[in-house]
Structures are given as C-alpha cells and as structure tokens.
Design a protein around this motif. Structure first.
Motif, short mmCIF file in Angstrom:
data_model
loop_
_atom_site.label_atom_id
_atom_site.label_comp_id
_atom_site.label_asym_id
_atom_site.label_seq_id
_atom_site.Cartn_x
_atom_site.Cartn_y
_atom_site.Cartn_z
N PHE A 335 -12.25 -9.87 -16.52
CA PHE A 335 -13.50 -9.41 -17.10
C PHE A 335 -14.12 -8.25 -16.31
O PHE A 335 -13.51 -7.21 -16.15
CB PHE A 335 -14.48 -10.58 -17.27
N GLU A 336 -15.36 -8.41 -15.79
CA GLU A 336 -16.04 -7.31 -15.13
C GLU A 336 -15.62 -7.09 -13.68
O GLU A 336 -15.86 -6.05 -13.12
CB GLU A 336 -17.56 -7.50 -15.20
N ARG A 337 -15.04 -8.08 -13.01
CA ARG A 337 -14.38 -7.90 -11.71
C ARG A 337 -14.15 -9.25 -11.05
O ARG A 337 -14.81 -10.24 -11.35
CB ARG A 337 -15.15 -6.99 -10.74
N THR A 338 -13.19 -9.30 -10.14
CA THR A 338 -13.04 -10.42 -9.21
C THR A 338 -12.89 -9.81 -7.82
O THR A 338 -12.59 -8.63 -7.67
CB THR A 338 -11.81 -11.29 -9.53
N LEU A 339 -13.06 -10.63 -6.79
CA LEU A 339 -13.06 -10.10 -5.43
C LEU A 339 -11.68 -10.18 -4.76
O LEU A 339 -11.53 -9.86 -3.60
CB LEU A 339 -14.10 -10.84 -4.57
N ASP A 340 -10.67 -10.60 -5.52
CA ASP A 340 -9.33 -10.62 -4.93
C ASP A 340 -8.69 -9.24 -4.88
O ASP A 340 -7.50 -9.09 -4.62
CB ASP A 340 -8.42 -11.60 -5.67
N ASP A 341 -9.51 -8.22 -5.13
CA ASP A 341 -9.03 -6.84 -4.99
C ASP A 341 -9.51 -6.21 -3.69
O ASP A 341 -9.27 -5.04 -3.43
CB ASP A 341 -9.54 -5.99 -6.15
N SER A 342 -10.22 -6.96 -2.86
CA SER A 342 -10.90 -6.35 -1.72
C SER A 342 -10.00 -6.20 -0.50
O SER A 342 -9.75 -5.09 -0.03
CB SER A 342 -12.14 -7.18 -1.36
N ALA A 343 -9.51 -7.33 0.01
CA ALA A 343 -8.74 -7.28 1.26
C ALA A 343 -7.49 -6.43 1.13
O ALA A 343 -7.16 -5.63 2.01
CB ALA A 343 -8.38 -8.71 1.69
N ASN A 344 -6.78 -6.60 0.00
CA ASN A 344 -5.53 -5.85 -0.13
C ASN A 344 -5.76 -4.36 -0.33
O ASN A 344 -4.97 -3.52 0.13
CB ASN A 344 -4.68 -6.42 -1.28
N ARG A 345 -6.85 -3.97 -0.98
CA ARG A 345 -7.12 -2.54 -1.17
C ARG A 345 -7.46 -1.87 0.16
O ARG A 345 -7.16 -0.69 0.35
CB ARG A 345 -8.27 -2.33 -2.17
N ARG A 346 -8.10 -2.61 1.07
CA ARG A 346 -8.39 -2.05 2.39
C ARG A 346 -7.10 -1.61 3.09
O ARG A 346 -7.08 -0.65 3.86
CB ARG A 346 -9.10 -3.08 3.28
N ILE A 347 -6.03 -2.35 2.82
CA ILE A 347 -4.73 -2.06 3.45
C ILE A 347 -3.95 -1.03 2.65
O ILE A 347 -3.51 -0.01 3.16
CB ILE A 347 -3.91 -3.36 3.58
N CYS A 348 -3.81 -1.29 1.36
CA CYS A 348 -2.89 -0.52 0.52
C CYS A 348 -3.30 0.94 0.36
O CYS A 348 -2.46 1.85 0.51
CB CYS A 348 -2.78 -1.20 -0.85
N LEU A 349 -4.56 1.19 0.05
CA LEU A 349 -4.99 2.56 -0.20
C LEU A 349 -4.89 3.41 1.06
O LEU A 349 -4.41 4.55 1.02
CB LEU A 349 -6.42 2.57 -0.75
N ALA A 350 -5.34 2.85 2.17
CA ALA A 350 -5.25 3.61 3.43
C ALA A 350 -3.80 3.86 3.81
O ALA A 350 -3.42 4.98 4.15
CB ALA A 350 -5.97 2.84 4.54
N GLU A 351 -2.96 2.83 3.74
CA GLU A 351 -1.57 2.99 4.15
C GLU A 351 -0.82 3.97 3.25
O GLU A 351 0.07 4.68 3.71
CB GLU A 351 -0.86 1.64 4.19
N GLY A 352 -1.19 4.00 1.96
CA GLY A 352 -0.53 4.95 1.06
C GLY A 352 -0.74 6.38 1.52
O GLY A 352 0.21 7.17 1.61
N PHE A 353 -1.97 6.72 1.85
CA PHE A 353 -2.26 8.09 2.27
C PHE A 353 -1.81 8.36 3.71
O PHE A 353 -1.34 9.47 4.02
CB PHE A 353 -3.75 8.39 2.12
N LEU A 354 -1.95 7.38 4.58
CA LEU A 354 -1.47 7.57 5.95
C LEU A 354 0.03 7.80 5.98
O LEU A 354 0.54 8.64 6.72
CB LEU A 354 -1.84 6.35 6.81
#
Length: 492
Positions: A335-354
């Motif tokens: 629906f409008e959001r869940t919080l299981d996108d938080s911890a993994n995005r902190r890792i994935c987005l940064a590591e992708g660009f790094l």
C-alpha cells in the motif's frame, strides 16, 4: 602454545577506528567525493537544509515564521552534535525525531517550527534523492573520462590487425581499435542509461504521511493552491525542476530499481571489458599498466598479473548482484509504505554508487596506461592466417583458370599436414611454404604475399572506428567537454 585470535587489548584513542569494521569500498577503493556524499555529515546537514527550506517556503506562502528563526536554523546547519543525536535515537527509537530534538537544542527560537507539518520521509526520502542525484553527478564525468581515454586508444590502433575470436577460437581478423570500439559501444550505452536515470529523477517534495498532503492542507486552512505553491517552492530550493505528483509515504521504490539497474548494467560492461583484457594479457598481446615497483606475485617474481582488471571484475560482480535488492524491496511495499525498505536501502544504494565510483577510477587508470605488443599480435596472426586465407587462394586459382573443387582438395590436404606440425610437433604454421612448394599453385605463387597480408582481412574495421567515434562517441562526450581532464590516482 596456540595463538589466540581474540584480543581484548583496547587501542589508544587515535587508533579507535582500526578496531571497527569499515567497508573496503570506503577504506580502499572509492573516491573521497563519493565517500563524503554518503557520509553522516552530508546526510544530516541535508536534513537540516531541508527543514530550513521548508520553513522558508512556509513563510513565503503565509505562515507566521520569523527571519530570526530562519537565521538561527541557517547558522546551525553544520553544528551537529552527533553524540546527542545517537543518545536520543537510542532513547526514542526514531532517527528523525532524534535529529529534530538535536537541531532544536541549538535553535531554541526555531524549535517550534522545525519539521512543521512534515513526516519523516520529508527529510529521509528527499535527502536520499539529493544524495543519489549528487552521486550521479560524481560518476557521470568519470564515465565520460573513461570513454574519452578509450576512444583515443581506439583511434591510435584502428589500423592494427589482430586475430578476432569467436568461442575464444581464432576467427576472422579485426583490428585492436575496432575491438576497443566494442567496449566503447557498451560504455556509451551505460552513459546513456545512467544519464537517463539521472534526468528522470524528481523530488518527493512535501506530500505528508500517506502522500495526500493532508497535514499541509490543514496548515493552510484548506487552501490547496498554497499547498501546491509550497511543494513547488521546496522542490525548486532543493535544486529539482519537478516533484512526483503522486507518492505514498515514500517516493516509489521503482526509482531505486532504475538507478541500481543502470549501475549494475555498467558493472556488467566493465566485467566484460576487463575479462577481455585479462585474456589478452595471457596471450601477451595487451597489458594493463604495470608500475616500476609493482609486485606481481609474492612467490613468482617474474609475474605481471592484471590485478587492476581482476579488481574491476571483483567489484563489478558485487555491483551486479545489488540489482536484486531494490527489485525485491519494490515488490513488497504494501500500500502506502512499509519500513522493511529502510535498513537494506542504507546499504544497497550507497554500495551501488561506491562500487561504480571505484570501478570507474580503476578503469580510467587502466585505459590511460594500456600497452600493446604488435610483434606478439603479428606472430599470432601468422600462425592462423594461412588457414584463413585459403578461400582467397582458391578464388585466385579459379580466376587463373583452375578448378575450384581440385584446388579445395589440395589446400585441405596441405592444411591438415600443416596443422599436424602445429599441434603434434609444436612447430610454426608452414601452410604457405607447402603451397609455394606445390606445382599446382604455380599460377598464383607471385600473388601469395599480397593475398596473405593481414590488412587484406580486416574489412572496414578502420573506417568503422572513425565513423563510430565521430558519429556516436564524440556527441555523447560533448556535454562533458569541460570535465575530461585529470588522471585517475589509485590508493592501492
């Protein structure tokens, strides 16, 4: 006595960081610019800037916010008490509220209006979008520099014949420059894809807890025009041309899919390029730069291992795996959001660009120092070319009045004999000498040297190099013309 690997010794204060794990992407590979871009200092100062531009915009649209409050906020953007914020987050179990409190402690006059009407995703998601945009702006010039260096290499070697390979078996000749254009073509597609992902980004803006802007509508007594004006002002002050019209509590996680997908695709390109370089290094036809004091092996002093290309393949493999993370996150955002996108995005987005940033620094370094060995390439050509030239010899014999089937049989027999010398005796390919000694081929003996010249077998490869660079590479690089200078320096 057994050696204990569990030390309880506490190091001196100055060495404390050595007791903590740091991602190798940060410690060894990525640039200082990219490391800072994903730092806490950048993140939390951006939160404060977003609170400031929200307050400025709210004042402009009509809320009772004073210049004193705005000045106080502006003067404390970088005055962050990280220890206080950490203690507050531990107590409140909420990172945004911990930083609202911490900011308010140094802005007592502004405290009542910090985060007014906003939800956590106002600072969380909007900061992510700013950081991701800025990360794109770091890697795009780097990718352009890699393309420019490789295009110079392709021009320099556009005429140098080399064995082509299909199935990693010798095939029709190409040129060293034309092969480099295969790599260039993939990188140009990456430049297009990453540029597109960058230009497609919009701002989340001010949307409220479920994206309906209800809290802001209440702030402005039901005046929808003021809410829309607030959204436009905040978006503009954040440096974006547009905001997403509809969001849930977060911007759609499909944006992350597009971003990491473009980076993972770059990873695949780099892996293919550097694998080719590693294979060519084994053939001793081409090498990455190897420095005067560099050690190839601790045991074998003669070795010149392609460690930069191997490092690229290693990092690229990690980058390629990251694309599954945002795909799975998108698929389960109820629906409008869940919080299981938080911890993994902190890792994935940064590591992708790094990882992408690290790859491009290494790749530029490789392209700036590629070494070609024409004599080795020529020797490999001469080992295979007589077989490849058989059809040309047959055609010349037919033109001289010979029978195609008879000529084919003569060459087939001689080819098998020459192949046996190469495979069973380890000798050189002597097919040409066998043809010259065979009376049947007397009508074309004077033509054999011309028929066997390597440049006769590369087709339009040199012209294709020039055409490709002029029509596709140069236009793609034009927007980056002012940022193409500078050598890539590696820390390890």
């Amino acid at each position: 006595m057994a050696v204990s690997f569990h030390s309880g010794v506490v190091m001196a204060e100055k060495d404390q960081e050595k007791q903590s794990y740091r991602s190798p992407l940060v410690a060894r590979y990525a640039s200082k610019d990219m490391v800072y871009n994903f730092s806490d200092a950048k993140k939390f100062s951006t939160w404060r800037k977003l609170w400031l531009i929200l307050a400025k915009s709210q004042k402009k649209v009509g809320l009772n916010i004073t210049d004193v409050q705005l000045k106080e906020m502006e003067e404390n953007i970088d005055n962050i008490d990280f220890k206080m914020a950490a203690e507050e987050e531990k107590k409140r179990r909420h990172d945004v509220m911990a930083h609202v409190y911490t900011f308010a402690q140094c802005c007592p006059a502004a405290a009542p209006i910090i985060h007014l009407g906003a939800t956590s995703c106002y600072v969380g998601d909007n900061t992510d979008l700013i950081v991701l945009r800025d990360a794109f702006d770091i890697i795009l010039p780097k990718l352009a520099r890699c393309i420019q260096r490789l295009s110079q290499f392709a021009r320099n070697y556009k005429d140098l014949p080399t064995l082509g390979f299909t199935h990693y078996q010798p095939a029709q000749l190409t040129t060293v420059g034309k092969r480099a254009c295969l790599w260039l073509s993939d990188l140009c597609m990456d430049l297009r894809n990453i540029s597109r992902a960058r230009s497609d980004m919009r701002f989340r803006g001010v949307k409220g807890t479920t994206g309906t802007q209800a809290s802001f509508l209440a702030l402005f007594d039901g005046n929808a025009e003021k809410v829309e004006e607030l959204d436009r002002l905040v978006t503009s002050l954040a440096g974006f041309d547009e905001a997403y019209i509809v969001t849930g509590q977060t911007y759609s996680r499909k944006v992350d899919v597009d971003i990491i997908g473009a980076l993972a695709s770059l990873g695949a390109s780099v892996h293919k390029i550097c694998t080719d370089i590693r294979l060519l290094a084994n053939l001793k036809e081409l090498e990455e730069p190897f420095e005067k004091d560099q050690v190839g092996s601790s045991a074998m002093p003669y070795k010149r291992n392609p460690m930069r290309s191997e490092r690229c393949c290693s990092l690229a493999r990690h980058l390629m795996t990251l694309c599954m993370n945002p795909l799975q996150t998108l698929s389960v955002q109820w629906f409008e959001r869940t919080l299981d996108d938080s911890a993994n995005r902190r890792i994935c987005l940064a590591e992708g660009f790094l990882a992408a940033d690290s790859l491009l620094s290494i790749l530029q370094n490789i392209f700036e120092g590629l070494v070609v060995y024409p004599k080795v390439i020529e020797r490999h050509i001469l080992q295979e070319l007589p077989f490849m030239a058989s059809e040309n010899i047959i055609m010349a014999m037919v033109k001289a009045g010979g029978n195609r089937q008879e000529c084919h049989e003569h060459i087939r027999t001689l080819s098998q004999e020459a192949a046996a010398v190469v495979k069973q005796e380890g000798g050189d390919n002597d097919l040409v000498e066998r043809i010259k000694r065979t009376d049947y081929f007397n009508p074309v003996r004077d033509q054999l040297d011309q028929l066997l010249h390597p440049k006769s077998f590369v087709g339009r490869a040199p012209d294709q190099v020039v055409q490709f660079i002029e029509k596709e590479v140069s236009p793609a690089l034009r927007p980056y013309s002012e940022v193409l200078e500078g050598k890539a320096e590696l820390s390890v």
